[in-house]
Design a protein around this motif. Structure first.
Motif, PDB file in Angstrom:
ATOM      1  N   ILE A 167       0.734  -1.057   0.025  1.00  0.00           N
ATOM      2  CA  ILE A 167       0.043   0.042  -0.069  1.00  0.00           C
ATOM      3  C   ILE A 167       0.976   1.107   0.020  1.00  0.00           C
ATOM      4  CG2 ILE A 167      -1.671   1.325   1.399  1.00  0.00           C
ATOM      5  CD1 ILE A 167      -2.830  -1.054   2.474  1.00  0.00           C
ATOM      6  N   SER A 168       0.554   2.119  -1.054  1.00  0.00           N
ATOM      7  CA  SER A 168       1.544   3.412  -1.061  1.00  0.00           C
ATOM      8  C   SER A 168       0.864   4.844  -0.720  1.00  0.00           C
ATOM      9  CB  SER A 168       2.146   3.489  -2.450  1.00  0.00           C
ATOM     10  OG  SER A 168       3.018   2.073  -2.647  1.00  0.00           O
ATOM     11  N   PHE A 169       1.309   5.555   0.027  1.00  0.00           N
ATOM     12  CA  PHE A 169       0.633   6.856   0.484  1.00  0.00           C
ATOM     13  C   PHE A 169       1.167   8.002  -0.132  1.00  0.00           C
ATOM     14  CE2 PHE A 169       0.588   3.631   3.380  1.00  0.00           C
ATOM     15  CZ  PHE A 169      -0.489   3.793   4.253  1.00  0.00           C
ATOM     16  N   GLU A 170       0.282   8.871  -0.724  1.00  0.00           N
ATOM     17  CA  GLU A 170       0.795  10.285  -1.365  1.00  0.00           C
ATOM     18  C   GLU A 170      -0.122  11.443  -1.312  1.00  0.00           C
ATOM     19  OE1 GLU A 170       2.604  11.767  -3.358  1.00  0.00           O
ATOM     20  OE2 GLU A 170       4.014  10.246  -4.180  1.00  0.00           O
ATOM     21  N   ASP A 171       0.209  12.492  -1.052  1.00  0.00           N
ATOM     22  CA  ASP A 171      -0.518  13.859  -1.173  1.00  0.00           C
ATOM     23  C   ASP A 171      -0.595  14.414  -2.294  1.00  0.00           C
ATOM     24  OD1 ASP A 171       2.291  14.659  -1.103  1.00  0.00           O
ATOM     25  OD2 ASP A 171       1.486  16.660  -0.061  1.00  0.00           O
ATOM     26  N   ALA A 186      -3.239   2.624  -3.965  1.00  0.00           N
ATOM     27  CA  ALA A 186      -2.907   3.922  -3.465  1.00  0.00           C
ATOM     28  C   ALA A 186      -3.888   4.556  -2.368  1.00  0.00           C
ATOM     29  CB  ALA A 186      -2.855   4.999  -4.879  1.00  0.00           C
ATOM     30  N   VAL A 187      -3.124   5.008  -1.343  1.00  0.00           N
ATOM     31  CA  VAL A 187      -3.817   5.879  -0.609  1.00  0.00           C
ATOM     32  C   VAL A 187      -3.520   7.438  -0.662  1.00  0.00           C
ATOM     33  CG1 VAL A 187      -4.013   6.453   1.823  1.00  0.00           C
ATOM     34  CG2 VAL A 187      -3.869   4.235   1.339  1.00  0.00           C
ATOM     35  N   GLY A 188      -4.543   8.139  -0.942  1.00  0.00           N
ATOM     36  CA  GLY A 188      -4.398   9.757  -1.250  1.00  0.00           C
ATOM     37  C   GLY A 188      -4.809  10.436   0.075  1.00  0.00           C
ATOM     38  N   ILE A 189      -3.968  11.465   0.364  1.00  0.00           N
ATOM     39  CA  ILE A 189      -4.170  12.312   1.454  1.00  0.00           C
ATOM     40  C   ILE A 189      -4.432  13.773   0.897  1.00  0.00           C
ATOM     41  CG2 ILE A 189      -3.083  13.167   3.814  1.00  0.00           C
ATOM     42  CD1 ILE A 189      -1.414  10.312   3.493  1.00  0.00           C
ATOM     43  N   LEU A 195      -6.981  14.084  -5.842  1.00  0.00           N
ATOM     44  CA  LEU A 195      -6.543  12.642  -5.427  1.00  0.00           C
ATOM     45  C   LEU A 195      -7.428  11.458  -6.146  1.00  0.00           C
ATOM     46  CD1 LEU A 195      -4.736  13.447  -2.251  1.00  0.00           C
ATOM     47  CD2 LEU A 195      -4.074  13.496  -4.694  1.00  0.00           C
ATOM     48  N   LYS A 196      -8.614  11.818  -7.174  1.00  0.00           N
ATOM     49  CA  LYS A 196      -9.617  10.670  -7.386  1.00  0.00           C
ATOM     50  C   LYS A 196      -9.248   9.552  -7.924  1.00  0.00           C
ATOM     51  CE  LYS A 196     -10.560  13.238 -11.476  1.00  0.00           C
ATOM     52  NZ  LYS A 196     -11.616  14.114 -12.354  1.00  0.00           N
ATOM     53  N   GLU A 197      -7.965   9.268  -8.351  1.00  0.00           N
ATOM     54  CA  GLU A 197      -7.235   8.215  -8.869  1.00  0.00           C
ATOM     55  C   GLU A 197      -6.974   7.370  -7.721  1.00  0.00           C
ATOM     56  OE1 GLU A 197      -4.747   8.801 -12.502  1.00  0.00           O
ATOM     57  OE2 GLU A 197      -5.391  10.693 -11.988  1.00  0.00           O
ATOM     58  N   ALA A 198      -6.916   7.461  -6.515  1.00  0.00           N
ATOM     59  CA  ALA A 198      -6.445   6.766  -5.502  1.00  0.00           C
ATOM     60  C   ALA A 198      -7.470   6.050  -5.064  1.00  0.00           C
ATOM     61  CB  ALA A 198      -6.332   7.698  -4.248  1.00  0.00           C
ATOM     62  N   ASP A 199      -7.225   4.566  -4.535  1.00  0.00           N
ATOM     63  CA  ASP A 199      -8.200   3.521  -4.012  1.00  0.00           C
ATOM     64  C   ASP A 199      -8.700   3.891  -2.880  1.00  0.00           C
ATOM     65  OD1 ASP A 199      -7.416   1.429  -6.206  1.00  0.00           O
ATOM     66  OD2 ASP A 199      -5.585   1.990  -5.339  1.00  0.00           O
ATOM     67  N   TYR A 200      -8.332   4.730  -1.827  1.00  0.00           N
ATOM     68  CA  TYR A 200      -8.485   5.252  -0.443  1.00  0.00           C
ATOM     69  C   TYR A 200      -8.193   6.562  -0.380  1.00  0.00           C
ATOM     70  CZ  TYR A 200      -9.450   4.670   4.430  1.00  0.00           C
ATOM     71  OH  TYR A 200      -9.908   4.662   5.860  1.00  0.00           O
ATOM     72  N   ILE A 201      -9.045   7.699   0.073  1.00  0.00           N
ATOM     73  CA  ILE A 201      -8.883   9.083   0.191  1.00  0.00           C
ATOM     74  C   ILE A 201      -9.194   9.409   1.639  1.00  0.00           C
ATOM     75  CG2 ILE A 201      -8.980  11.351  -0.552  1.00  0.00           C
ATOM     76  CD1 ILE A 201      -9.703   9.911  -3.196  1.00  0.00           C
ATOM     77  N   GLU A 207      -6.783  10.919   9.630  1.00  0.00           N
ATOM     78  CA  GLU A 207      -7.773   9.790   9.595  1.00  0.00           C
ATOM     79  C   GLU A 207      -7.129   8.698   9.074  1.00  0.00           C
ATOM     80  OE1 GLU A 207      -9.593  13.758   9.986  1.00  0.00           O
ATOM     81  OE2 GLU A 207      -8.343  13.368   8.174  1.00  0.00           O
ATOM     82  N   LEU A 208      -5.869   8.593   8.753  1.00  0.00           N
ATOM     83  CA  LEU A 208      -5.088   7.215   8.780  1.00  0.00           C
ATOM     84  C   LEU A 208      -5.173   6.157   9.563  1.00  0.00           C
ATOM     85  CD1 LEU A 208      -1.869   8.557   6.818  1.00  0.00           C
ATOM     86  CD2 LEU A 208      -3.949   7.727   5.830  1.00  0.00           C
TER      87      LEU A 208
END
Length: 220
Positions: A167-171, A186-189, A195-201, A207-208
């Motif tokens: 799982i990878s994290f990006e802002d 992808a986790v978007g912060i 960041l709509k292309e992320a799997d989890y935002i 909130e992580l």
């Protein structure tokens, strides 16, 4: 099965992104370029020279300077950035991150840094979390910047894992695109539209929650 986590640094583990943007904005002004908020935001997550070239493009100055002059500008910006980094302490770790790293350790997950910043080791040391990570991708070994998948592919290799095990994290939007191009979760912060292309935002790092992210990951 989840076996590792990959992290961008600026804007994910700490707020050093604001130092980058301030330093770039000041340099742009010195060059007579006034950046809009959106233009400044587009510099998130991309390499030093890519950022400089983008600024020059915004100011219609792409062909105005030699490579040597560009290197000098980038070095000046980095000097100002490092001055701010020297003041960093563990108090600059973003909310929710200590708990996330602790939960990951309990699960014996591999953890790797995938940052375009050449200052990543210095920043992690200042934050007191350098020893939490199993590896840091060296930006000097990269041929392509984000949104190219190379940095996340290298991070995955450093961890010795497959794309479906991390799982990878990006802002940043470019970072999320990089993760997805590498075939990773992808986790978007930040802003859910950007960041709509992320799997989890999530809106902020606060909130992580690893258990909740893992639950979504396991359903993919």
């Amino acid at each position: 099965m989840l076996k590792g986590l990959i992290f961008d640094l600026d804007g994910v583990l700490t707020n050093s992104a604001v130092y980058h943007l301030t330093a770039w904005n000041n340099l742009a002004k010195e060059l007579g370029i006034n950046l809009t908020d959106d233009q400044l935001d587009s510099l998130r997550g991309i390499s030093r020279m890519d950022s400089l070239n983008l600024i020059l493009k915004y100011g219609d100055q792409e062909d105005k300077y030699s490579e040597a002059e560009k290197e000098k500008f980038a070095a000046e910006k980095n000097t100002k950035f490092v001055e701010q980094v020297e003041k960093m302490t563990p108090a600059d770790i973003l909310p929710g991150i200590p708990e996330l790293l602790s939960d990951a350790k309990k699960q014996n997950l591999k953890m790797v840094i995938a940052s375009a910043s050449k200052n990543a080791p210095k920043i992690l040391t200042k934050l007191g979390i350098m020893d939490e990570f199993d590896g840091i991708v060296d930006p000097a070994t990269l041929h392509h910047g984000k949104p190219d998948p190379e940095i996340y592919e290298k991070a995955q290799e450093l961890a010795g894992l497959n794309a479906d095990e991390v799982i990878s994290f990006e802002d940043a939007q470019a970072g999320v695109q990089s993760i997805k191009s590498a075939g990773q979760f992808a986790v978007g912060i930040g802003d859910k539209e950007v960041l709509k292309e992320a799997d989890y935002i999530v809106p902020t790092t606060k909130e992580l929650k690893l258990s909740e992210i893992e639950s979504v990951f396991n359903k993919k």
